[in-house]
Design a protein around this motif. Structure first.
Motif, PDB file in Angstrom:
ATOM      1  N   ARG A  55       0.833  -1.208   0.000  1.00 35.50           N
ATOM      2  CA  ARG A  55       0.000   0.000   0.000  1.00 35.50           C
ATOM      3  C   ARG A  55       0.869   1.260   0.000  1.00 35.50           C
ATOM      4  O   ARG A  55       0.592   2.219  -0.721  1.00 35.50           O
ATOM      5  CB  ARG A  55      -0.921  -0.008   1.222  1.00 35.50           C
ATOM      6  N   ASP A  56       1.938   1.251   0.789  1.00 31.09           N
ATOM      7  CA  ASP A  56       2.873   2.381   0.792  1.00 31.09           C
ATOM      8  C   ASP A  56       3.466   2.596  -0.595  1.00 31.09           C
ATOM      9  O   ASP A  56       3.588   3.734  -1.066  1.00 31.09           O
ATOM     10  CB  ASP A  56       3.988   2.170   1.807  1.00 31.09           C
ATOM     11  N   GLU A  57       3.820   1.504  -1.252  1.00 29.08           N
ATOM     12  CA  GLU A  57       4.378   1.577  -2.600  1.00 29.08           C
ATOM     13  C   GLU A  57       3.345   2.158  -3.575  1.00 29.08           C
ATOM     14  O   GLU A  57       3.669   3.016  -4.404  1.00 29.08           O
ATOM     15  CB  GLU A  57       4.791   0.172  -3.051  1.00 29.08           C
ATOM     16  N   GLN A  58       2.102   1.707  -3.458  1.00 24.16           N
ATOM     17  CA  GLN A  58       1.023   2.198  -4.310  1.00 24.16           C
ATOM     18  C   GLN A  58       0.838   3.700  -4.129  1.00 24.16           C
ATOM     19  O   GLN A  58       0.775   4.453  -5.100  1.00 24.16           O
ATOM     20  CB  GLN A  58      -0.279   1.469  -3.981  1.00 24.16           C
ATOM     21  N   LEU A  59       0.756   4.152  -2.891  1.00 28.17           N
ATOM     22  CA  LEU A  59       0.539   5.567  -2.620  1.00 28.17           C
ATOM     23  C   LEU A  59       1.731   6.415  -3.032  1.00 28.17           C
ATOM     24  O   LEU A  59       1.567   7.538  -3.521  1.00 28.17           O
ATOM     25  CB  LEU A  59       0.184   5.775  -1.143  1.00 28.17           C
ATOM     26  N   SER A  60       2.940   5.889  -2.879  1.00 28.09           N
ATOM     27  CA  SER A  60       4.138   6.619  -3.318  1.00 28.09           C
ATOM     28  C   SER A  60       4.150   6.779  -4.831  1.00 28.09           C
ATOM     29  O   SER A  60       4.502   7.841  -5.356  1.00 28.09           O
ATOM     30  CB  SER A  60       5.400   5.887  -2.873  1.00 28.09           C
ATOM     31  N   GLU A  61       3.762   5.723  -5.526  1.00 25.51           N
ATOM     32  CA  GLU A  61       3.698   5.793  -6.982  1.00 25.51           C
ATOM     33  C   GLU A  61       2.671   6.838  -7.427  1.00 25.51           C
ATOM     34  O   GLU A  61       2.946   7.672  -8.297  1.00 25.51           O
ATOM     35  CB  GLU A  61       3.326   4.436  -7.575  1.00 25.51           C
ATOM     36  N   LEU A  62       1.508   6.820  -6.803  1.00 23.03           N
ATOM     37  CA  LEU A  62       0.465   7.796  -7.152  1.00 23.03           C
ATOM     38  C   LEU A  62       0.917   9.217  -6.839  1.00 23.03           C
ATOM     39  O   LEU A  62       0.660  10.143  -7.615  1.00 23.03           O
ATOM     40  CB  LEU A  62      -0.832   7.460  -6.423  1.00 23.03           C
ATOM     41  N   GLU A  63       1.601   9.387  -5.730  1.00 15.32           N
ATOM     42  CA  GLU A  63       2.102  10.713  -5.374  1.00 15.32           C
ATOM     43  C   GLU A  63       3.074  11.215  -6.448  1.00 15.32           C
ATOM     44  O   GLU A  63       3.021  12.370  -6.868  1.00 15.32           O
ATOM     45  CB  GLU A  63       2.782  10.683  -4.016  1.00 15.32           C
ATOM     46  N   GLY A  64       3.953  10.333  -6.909  1.00 12.71           N
ATOM     47  CA  GLY A  64       4.901  10.704  -7.962  1.00 12.71           C
ATOM     48  C   GLY A  64       4.200  11.071  -9.261  1.00 12.71           C
ATOM     49  O   GLY A  64       4.555  12.056  -9.917  1.00 12.71           O
ATOM     50  N   LEU A  75       2.708  13.318 -18.557  1.00 13.49           N
ATOM     51  CA  LEU A  75       3.535  12.213 -18.042  1.00 13.49           C
ATOM     52  C   LEU A  75       4.562  11.754 -19.076  1.00 13.49           C
ATOM     53  O   LEU A  75       5.186  10.716 -18.907  1.00 13.49           O
ATOM     54  CB  LEU A  75       2.641  11.030 -17.635  1.00 13.49           C
ATOM     55  N   ILE A  76       4.763  12.554 -20.103  1.00 17.34           N
ATOM     56  CA  ILE A  76       5.673  12.164 -21.187  1.00 17.34           C
ATOM     57  C   ILE A  76       7.078  11.893 -20.661  1.00 17.34           C
ATOM     58  O   ILE A  76       7.705  10.903 -21.021  1.00 17.34           O
ATOM     59  CB  ILE A  76       5.708  13.244 -22.291  1.00 17.34           C
ATOM     60  N   ASP A  77       7.596  12.747 -19.795  1.00 21.73           N
ATOM     61  CA  ASP A  77       8.961  12.587 -19.285  1.00 21.73           C
ATOM     62  C   ASP A  77       8.998  11.897 -17.912  1.00 21.73           C
ATOM     63  O   ASP A  77      10.019  11.939 -17.237  1.00 21.73           O
ATOM     64  CB  ASP A  77       9.647  13.953 -19.175  1.00 21.73           C
ATOM     65  N   TYR A  78       7.918  11.258 -17.506  1.00 23.05           N
ATOM     66  CA  TYR A  78       7.865  10.588 -16.194  1.00 23.05           C
ATOM     67  C   TYR A  78       8.847   9.426 -16.175  1.00 23.05           C
ATOM     68  O   TYR A  78       8.819   8.565 -17.044  1.00 23.05           O
ATOM     69  CB  TYR A  78       6.449  10.105 -15.914  1.00 23.05           C
ATOM     70  N   ASP A  79       9.732   9.423 -15.187  1.00 22.87           N
ATOM     71  CA  ASP A  79      10.728   8.350 -15.092  1.00 22.87           C
ATOM     72  C   ASP A  79      10.564   7.520 -13.832  1.00 22.87           C
ATOM     73  O   ASP A  79      11.445   6.741 -13.477  1.00 22.87           O
ATOM     74  CB  ASP A  79      12.147   8.924 -15.183  1.00 22.87           C
ATOM     75  N   GLY A  80       9.446   7.646 -13.173  1.00 23.77           N
ATOM     76  CA  GLY A  80       9.173   6.864 -11.969  1.00 23.77           C
ATOM     77  C   GLY A  80       8.722   5.461 -12.325  1.00 23.77           C
ATOM     78  O   GLY A  80       8.739   5.053 -13.483  1.00 23.77           O
ATOM     79  N   PRO A  81       8.322   4.700 -11.316  1.00 25.12           N
ATOM     80  CA  PRO A  81       7.877   3.320 -11.565  1.00 25.12           C
ATOM     81  C   PRO A  81       6.665   3.286 -12.498  1.00 25.12           C
ATOM     82  O   PRO A  81       5.797   4.152 -12.423  1.00 25.12           O
ATOM     83  CB  PRO A  81       7.496   2.800 -10.175  1.00 25.12           C
ATOM     84  N   LYS A  82       6.655   2.321 -13.388  1.00 25.30           N
ATOM     85  CA  LYS A  82       5.547   2.186 -14.323  1.00 25.30           C
ATOM     86  C   LYS A  82       4.869   0.833 -14.072  1.00 25.30           C
ATOM     87  O   LYS A  82       5.430  -0.206 -14.335  1.00 25.30           O
ATOM     88  CB  LYS A  82       6.045   2.286 -15.751  1.00 25.30           C
ATOM     89  N   THR A  83       3.672   0.908 -13.541  1.00 20.81           N
ATOM     90  CA  THR A  83       2.902  -0.301 -13.268  1.00 20.81           C
ATOM     91  C   THR A  83       1.593  -0.226 -14.040  1.00 20.81           C
ATOM     92  O   THR A  83       1.362   0.714 -14.802  1.00 20.81           O
ATOM     93  CB  THR A  83       2.613  -0.452 -11.768  1.00 20.81           C
ATOM     94  N   THR A  84       0.723  -1.171 -13.808  1.00 20.41           N
ATOM     95  CA  THR A  84      -0.569  -1.175 -14.504  1.00 20.41           C
ATOM     96  C   THR A  84      -1.429   0.010 -14.092  1.00 20.41           C
ATOM     97  O   THR A  84      -2.365   0.361 -14.814  1.00 20.41           O
ATOM     98  CB  THR A  84      -1.340  -2.469 -14.217  1.00 20.41           C
ATOM     99  N   ARG A  85      -1.106   0.642 -12.964  1.00 23.70           N
ATOM    100  CA  ARG A  85      -1.864   1.846 -12.586  1.00 23.70           C
ATOM    101  C   ARG A  85      -1.627   2.921 -13.597  1.00 23.70           C
ATOM    102  O   ARG A  85      -2.409   3.751 -13.879  1.00 23.70           O
ATOM    103  CB  ARG A  85      -1.440   2.339 -11.191  1.00 23.70           C
TER     104      ARG A  85
END
Length: 85
Positions: A55-64, A75-85
């Motif tokens: 859940r922490d990982e999910q919320l951190s990804e959404l925050e990013g 989000l073109i230059d987004y370099d954070g984690p890329k998941t199915t979300r």
């Protein structure tokens, strides 16, 4: 051992803004999918620890993602984690 029961009545008395904002765009339904959470079926501390970490990982990804959208409007230059979300 004494207990204190604290019921958040604001939850019941306030209106959820996401239900009404951009109603025709189904914003609430789209956000609900992003923030979905499946409760664990066990009270095993190890399972709860794993669920909490996920859940922490999910919320951190959404925050990013939302920070990037706020700053860049894209989000073109987004370099954070890329998941199915």
């Amino acid at each position: 051992m004494p207990y204190i029961l604290d019921i958040d009545l604001d939850f019941f008395s306030t209106k959820n803004p996401f239900r009404d904002i951009y109603e025709r765009a189904n914003l609430y339904d789209k956000l609900a999918k992003l923030y979905s959470f499946k409760r664990p079926s066990s009270c095993d501390p190890e399972i709860l620890k794993e669920v909490s970490a996920a859940r922490d990982e999910q919320l951190s990804e959404l925050e990013g993602l939302f920070t990037m959208l706020d700053l860049e409007r894209s989000l073109i230059d987004y370099d954070g984690p890329k998941t199915t979300r």
